[in-house]
Design an enzyme around this catalytic site. Structure first.
Site, PDB file in Angstrom:
ATOM      1  NE  ARG A 102      -3.926   0.496   1.889  1.00  0.00           N
ATOM      2  CZ  ARG A 102      -5.165   0.544   2.378  1.00  0.00           C
ATOM      3  NH1 ARG A 102      -5.419   1.257   3.455  1.00  0.00           N
ATOM      4  NH2 ARG A 102      -6.156  -0.117   1.806  1.00  0.00           N
ATOM      5  CG  HIS A 129      -8.309  -0.168  -3.113  1.00  0.00           C
ATOM      6  ND1 HIS A 129      -7.552  -1.270  -2.753  1.00  0.00           N
ATOM      7  CD2 HIS A 129      -8.989   0.203  -1.975  1.00  0.00           C
ATOM      8  CE1 HIS A 129      -7.769  -1.548  -1.479  1.00  0.00           C
ATOM      9  NE2 HIS A 129      -8.630  -0.679  -0.986  1.00  0.00           N
ATOM     10  CD  GLN A 132     -13.067  -1.801  -1.532  1.00  0.00           C
ATOM     11  OE1 GLN A 132     -12.350  -1.710  -0.563  1.00  0.00           O
ATOM     12  NE2 GLN A 132     -14.279  -2.319  -1.474  1.00  0.00           N
ATOM     13  CG  ASP A 224     -13.589   6.249  -1.436  1.00  0.00           C
ATOM     14  OD1 ASP A 224     -13.551   6.105  -0.183  1.00  0.00           O
ATOM     15  OD2 ASP A 224     -12.551   6.223  -2.139  1.00  0.00           O
ATOM     16  CB  CYS A 264     -14.228   1.181  -0.491  1.00  0.00           C
ATOM     17  SG  CYS A 264     -13.825   2.929  -0.295  1.00  0.00           S
ATOM     18  NE  ARG A 292     -10.675  -5.334   0.132  1.00  0.00           N
ATOM     19  CZ  ARG A 292      -9.938  -4.310   0.570  1.00  0.00           C
ATOM     20  NH1 ARG A 292     -10.533  -3.269   1.126  1.00  0.00           N
ATOM     21  NH2 ARG A 292      -8.627  -4.300   0.433  1.00  0.00           N
TER      22      ARG A 292
HETATM   23  N1   CP Z   1     -11.465  -0.290   1.962  1.00  0.00           N
HETATM   24  C1   CP Z   1     -10.222  -0.364   2.463  1.00  0.00           C
HETATM   25  O1   CP Z   1      -9.236  -0.618   1.748  1.00  0.00           O
HETATM   26  O2   CP Z   1     -10.126  -0.154   3.794  1.00  0.00           O
HETATM   27  P1   CP Z   1      -8.777   0.036   4.625  1.00  0.00           P
HETATM   28  O3   CP Z   1      -8.174   1.338   4.186  1.00  0.00           O
HETATM   29  O4   CP Z   1      -9.218   0.051   6.057  1.00  0.00           O
HETATM   30  O5   CP Z   1      -7.845  -1.105   4.320  1.00  0.00           O
HETATM   31  N1  NVA Z   2      -9.979   6.623  -1.574  1.00  0.00           N
HETATM   32  C1  NVA Z   2      -9.689   6.168  -0.234  1.00  0.00           C
HETATM   33  C2  NVA Z   2      -9.931   4.694  -0.132  1.00  0.00           C
HETATM   34  C3  NVA Z   2      -9.672   4.092   1.212  1.00  0.00           C
HETATM   35  C4  NVA Z   2      -9.882   2.614   1.211  1.00  0.00           C
HETATM   36  C5  NVA Z   2      -8.243   6.509   0.102  1.00  0.00           C
HETATM   37  O1  NVA Z   2      -7.371   6.351  -0.759  1.00  0.00           O
HETATM   38  O2  NVA Z   2      -7.995   6.919   1.243  1.00  0.00           O
END
Ligand code: CP
Ligand code: NVA
Length: 307
Positions: A102, A129, A132, A224, A264, A292
């Protein structure tokens, strides 16, 4: 055998996506499915940003596959600062059998992948993502019993989650109407690729600045956050610019009567969605969060059963 990575959903064929969704359904109904897939293997979770769902669902999934998980938070690796992304990648390849990453910059995921001799899974970058996006397809199929011809209204920021959902939709014949304020639409190159991919499956992907136009008759209403991780400095401006894009009852009343609400997560009640909608009877957000786990187990099955 060449290693498989999951960087964005463009790299998967429709057949591969549907196969992953099928395995996700099988693992959801049988927790012992592929129980030894990762026996003797260690998977690193290299995270530059916080996480609840991605981290916990990968850790639990790896454990259910008899694997070992090594969590590497921002303070451990300090990607690109303490040492180069390439050096991190080459070093971790000597210890681990796979990496879930990440990052802030999508380029860092690509550089990690290019320098790793082990599979890399994108656990969220500024552009995509994919875990997701696949989970979202799985959840729609599970709830609505079909994908082709379903219409998603994505209302909000044209961000990483939106991009992966666009590509997922385009690959599987799902229509998507994105409503975003001026200047917050999806990346034009990714939008163009999704539109072109959709021509092969009958999926129509379009962008409007009207949430009402997007929501009209939609089977899925998707939200989101307005302020993604790393954009905290823009918070005040974003909250002002997104006024009028909140998903509330007046907006969901325009959708198909059997619509499902998806997010999400994490969510900010009172900003992108009202509590009435996200905690209401059409909301599937916690089933989606649970999925997930199952979908990522299917992704790991796809990647590691040949590795
Ligand atoms: N939706 C999602 O990726 O959540 P987190 O940021 O908590 O991993
Ligand atoms: N768009 C959000 C998604 C979190 C899962 C972010 O990048 O923070």
């Amino acid at each position: 055998m060449k290693k498989r990575d999951l960087i964005n959903l463009e790299q998967l064929s429709q057949e591969e996506i549907l196969r992953i969704l099928g395995v996700a359904m099988a693992v959801k109904h049988d927790v012992s499915h592929s129980a030894h897939l990762l026996k003797g293997k260690s998977i690193g979770l290299l995270f530059q940003k916080p996480s609840n769902r991605t981290r916990v669902s990968f850790e639990v999934g790896i454990s259910q596959f008899s694997g070992n998980c090594v969590y590497l938070g921002p303070d451990e690796i300090n990607l690109g600062v303490r040492e180069t992304v390439a050096d991190v990648s080459k070093t971790l390849s000597r210890y681990l059998h796979g990496i879930v990453a990440r990052t802030h910059r999508h380029e860092d995921i690509i550089e990690l992948t290019e320098n790793a001799s082990i599979p890399v899974i994108n656990g969220l970058s500024d552009l995509y993502h994919p875990c997701q996006g696949l989970t979202d397809l799985f959840s729609i199929k599970e709830k609505l019993q079909r994908l082709e011809g379903v219409t998603i209204a994505y209302i909000g920021d044209g961000n990483n989650v939106c991009h992966s959902l666009m590509l997922a939709a385009a690959k599987t014949g799902v229509h998507m109407k994105i409503a975003a304020p001026a200047g917050y639409g999806p990346n034009p190159d990714i939008l163009q690729r999704a539109i072109e991919l959709g021509q092969a499956t009958g999926s129509e992907i379009s962008v409007t600045q009207s949430p009402q136009e997007a929501a009209q008759g939609a089977n899925v209403i998707y939200a989101d956050v307005w302020v993604s991780m790393g954009q905290e400095d823009e918070r005040d401006k974003r909250l002002a610019d997104f006024q009028g894009f909140q998903i509330n009852k007046a907006l969901t009343d325009l959708a198909d009567p059997n619509y499902i609400f998806m997010h999400c997560l994490p969510a900010h009640r009172g900003e992108e969605v009202t509590a009435e909608v996200i905690d209401g009877e059409h909301s599937i957000v916690f089933d989606q969060a649970e999925n997930r786990l199952h979908t990522q187990k299917a992704i790991m099955n796809f990647i590691f059963n040949t590795w």
